[in-house]
Design a protein around this motif. Structure first.
Motif, PDB file in Angstrom:
ATOM      1  N   ASP B  75       2.107  -1.295  -7.961  1.00 31.26           N
ATOM      2  CA  ASP B  75       1.469  -0.091  -7.427  1.00 31.26           C
ATOM      3  C   ASP B  75       2.502   0.979  -7.100  1.00 31.26           C
ATOM      4  O   ASP B  75       2.310   2.159  -7.359  1.00 31.26           O
ATOM      5  N   PHE B  76       3.605   0.533  -6.546  1.00 29.56           N
ATOM      6  CA  PHE B  76       4.691   1.443  -6.173  1.00 29.56           C
ATOM      7  C   PHE B  76       5.249   2.131  -7.431  1.00 29.56           C
ATOM      8  O   PHE B  76       5.638   3.290  -7.415  1.00 29.56           O
ATOM      9  N   GLY B  79       1.152   2.910  -9.736  1.00 25.30           N
ATOM     10  CA  GLY B  79      -0.036   3.324  -9.012  1.00 25.30           C
ATOM     11  C   GLY B  79      -1.273   2.606  -9.546  1.00 25.30           C
ATOM     12  O   GLY B  79      -1.174   1.702 -10.381  1.00 25.30           O
ATOM     13  N   TYR B  82      -3.593   0.421  -4.984  1.00 29.03           N
ATOM     14  CA  TYR B  82      -3.998   0.818  -3.633  1.00 29.03           C
ATOM     15  C   TYR B  82      -4.300   2.317  -3.541  1.00 29.03           C
ATOM     16  O   TYR B  82      -5.038   2.743  -2.676  1.00 29.03           O
ATOM     17  N   ASP B  83      -3.649   3.084  -4.437  1.00 36.07           N
ATOM     18  CA  ASP B  83      -3.787   4.538  -4.424  1.00 36.07           C
ATOM     19  C   ASP B  83      -3.604   5.142  -3.045  1.00 36.07           C
ATOM     20  O   ASP B  83      -4.466   5.857  -2.523  1.00 36.07           O
ATOM     21  N   ASP B  84      -2.479   4.793  -2.414  1.00 37.98           N
ATOM     22  CA  ASP B  84      -2.155   5.401  -1.126  1.00 37.98           C
ATOM     23  C   ASP B  84      -0.919   6.292  -1.280  1.00 37.98           C
ATOM     24  O   ASP B  84      -0.531   6.636  -2.395  1.00 37.98           O
ATOM     25  N   SER B  87       1.780   4.947  -3.808  1.00 32.54           N
ATOM     26  CA  SER B  87       1.455   4.566  -5.181  1.00 32.54           C
ATOM     27  C   SER B  87       2.175   5.453  -6.191  1.00 32.54           C
ATOM     28  O   SER B  87       2.135   6.688  -6.104  1.00 32.54           O
ATOM     29  N   GLY B  88       2.841   4.807  -7.129  1.00 35.68           N
ATOM     30  CA  GLY B  88       3.489   5.527  -8.229  1.00 35.68           C
ATOM     31  C   GLY B  88       4.588   6.469  -7.801  1.00 35.68           C
ATOM     32  O   GLY B  88       4.917   7.434  -8.482  1.00 35.68           O
TER      33      GLY B  88
END
Lengths: 260, 290
Positions: B75-76, B79, B82-84, B87-88
């Motif tokens: 995710d990091f 993305g 979690y889309d926080d 993300s990305g």
């Protein structure tokens, strides 16, 4: 050039050297007087601590005499200079430079044109027979080859006095013999003046025009023996052995009083 | 001399290897390399397996499993999970941290190497500066945090200063040590060949102390990455250190571990680059090769 009367290149007058070791003062050299003509091959021989290396280092300009004066062609020695080249027992090659770069170090300091640096370097690489090894680093060479580089490095810089501090002391007997032979050829070809420190009586008699026997406590020159044997010298001849015995005797006779 | 081709052959020189021996040596080198990779990568994999088992057996909820961290890492990086706020965003954080780490590191090298060479070579400078350096060196970099924020305010400059402090001493001390341990004969040899005292620095002091300097740079870059977390406590919104600190504040341990792994990987890559440069620059010295 070996038979014409020659001008003195080096003259040493009343040179002494004292070192301080902690609270003590050690007299390494007591009043040495010496003149050496251009082109002569001189061997300094003597027991450890007789100051032969100190004398050599004073001539090189690495040490200053405590009193007296050493001069080259009338000019007082005040520090190292490219007219005098030292060949160390442990080679002191620059380990990060190839054979070629080591030999070209001196010419590069003078900022000669690159073409001339390359020509001089090539000439001396060839003189010591290291063409095939020109791009190697010192760590990839044998002891004999390293010492050849050290000699070439000094000669490529136009040194006219070659100072050698037991240069072949760390080499095996065979290599040592080979290098003595090569050194004599270089010496007769270039007309360089050689001052050679050694422990070996045989080496001194083989190489030198003149052997200076030194003794310790404090260091001084005790005898000055001319070696008039024709070159190339035959180490098995009676004359050679006579001289060898003679010098060995002078050496040991100096040792006796210092033991008492 | 008379016969140059025959001359060197008499003293047990290293001769050109014959072809068969060359092939044998190359295949042995290949096997060595493969073994190094298998062992080097195998051990961390083993550690991850142990971690996974330990989490499963103890049933702890405080420490995430490797799988959870892997999801966070995904995710990091890309993305979509979690889309926080994280993300990305990996590239921006890595980029910001690299600027600070390399900024501080290069600044430390730029000052530390010449200063170390001069202190090592010039006695007066050594007498003048050595006690002060010994006095300042034991002070933990973290203790400088408040002062650096006063000097440089909130923001990246305070972080660069802290990284600089951490990287500076290993570079300085290794350079000083390297210069001090140069064989004095090399200076004598250079002087007799006509090298001037100023020419000595570039031609003798620098290359002769290069092994120690590169060693110092290697240690220093390690410290530089270590200090990035402290450096980014100084109130910067981005950077791997700030990600770790945010993860801690938010009790998101998966994020903390993700940040730790990325910092470790960055330090690893930088270290490999320095080792590669060292091997190239020190090809003359067999004992310094890895």
């Amino acid at each position: 050039m070996n038979d014409a009367p020659r001008a003195n290149i080096l003259s040493i007058r009343g040179v002494t050297k004292r070192f301080t070791l902690g609270d003590d003062e050690v007299e390494a050299l007591a009043a040495v007087d010496l003149t050496i003509p251009q082109g002569e091959f001189v061997c300094l021989i003597g027991a450890s601590g007789c100051g032969k290396s100190t004398l050599l280092r004073i001539i090189a300009g690495f040490e200053e005499p405590s009193t007296g004066e050493a001069s080259i062609r009338g000019k007082t020695i005040s520090g190292p200079g490219r007219d005098r080249g030292m060949v160390f027992q442990d080679y002191a090659l620059f380990p990060w430079m190839t054979v070629r770069e080591n030999i070209s170090f001196g010419p590069r300091q003078r900022q000669l044109p690159p073409r001339e640096i390359a020509r001089t370097t090539g000439e001396f690489v060839k003189m010591v027979g290291l063409e095939r090894f020109a791009d190697r680093y010192p760590s990839q060479l044998s002891g004999g080859m390293k010492q050849r580089v050290a000699i070439a490095r000094v000669l490529a810089n136009d040194a006219n006095i070659l100072l050698m501090d037991e240069p072949f002391g760390a080499l095996d007997a065979l290599t040592r013999e080979q290098l003595q032979h090569e050194l004599l050829q270089i010496w007769s070809r270039t007309g360089v003046t050689a001052i050679f420190v050694t422990h070996s009586v045989e080496e001194a008699v083989l190489l030198a025009d003149r052997v200076l026997v030194m003794s310790a406590g404090p260091g001084r020159i005790d005898s000055d023996v001319r070696i008039d044997l024709a070159r190339p010298r035959d180490v098995s001849s009676p004359e050679f052995n006579q001289l060898r015995r003679d010098i060995a005797q002078r050496l040991t006779s100096h040792l006796a009083p210092s033991r008492a | 001399m008379t016969d140059p081709a025959a001359t060197p052959s008499r003293d047990s020189e290293p001769s050109a290897p014959d072809a068969a021996a060359g092939v044998r040596r190359r295949s042995r080198q290949r096997r060595d390399k493969l073994q190094a990779i298998v062992f080097g990568a195998g051990f961390p994999i083993l550690l991850v397996l142990l971690w996974d088992r330990a989490v499963a057996i103890t049933g702890t909820r405080l420490v995430p499993s490797p799988y959870q961290v892997a999801v966070m890492m995904y995710d990091f990086t890309f993305g979509g999970v979690y889309d926080d706020a994280f993300s990305g965003t990996i590239l921006i954080h890595v980029w910001k941290s690299m600027q600070r780490v390399y900024g501080g590191f290069f600044l430390a090298a730029l000052i530390g190497i010449p200063l170390g060479m001069m202190i090592g070579r010039i006695k007066i400078l050594r007498q003048l500066l050595d006690p002060t350096i010994s006095l300042l060196r034991p002070i933990p970099v973290t203790a400088w945090l408040p002062l650096s924020m006063i000097f440089f305010g909130l923001g990246p400059n305070a972080a660069i200063f802290l990284v600089f402090l951490g990287a500076f001493y290993p570079i300085l001390l290794n350079t000083m040590f390297g210069v001090r341990s140069i064989d004095p004969r090399l200076f004598e040899a250079a002087a007799m060949l006509g090298c001037s005292e100023t020419g000595m620095f570039r031609q003798i002091v620098l290359p002769a102390s290069l092994p120690a300097i590169l060693n110092g740079l290697r240690i220093a870059q390690g410290f530089a990455w270590i200090l990035i977390v402290v450096g980014e406590m100084t109130g910067v919104p981005t950077g791997l250190g700030s990600v770790v600190m945010d993860g801690r504040t938010l009790s998101r341990t998966d994020l903390v571990i993700t940040g730790m792994i990325v910092i470790g990987a960055c330090g690893f890559v930088t270290d490999r680059i320095i080792v590669a440069i060292s091997n190239r620059l020190l090809s003359w010295s067999p004992q310094h090769r890895e």
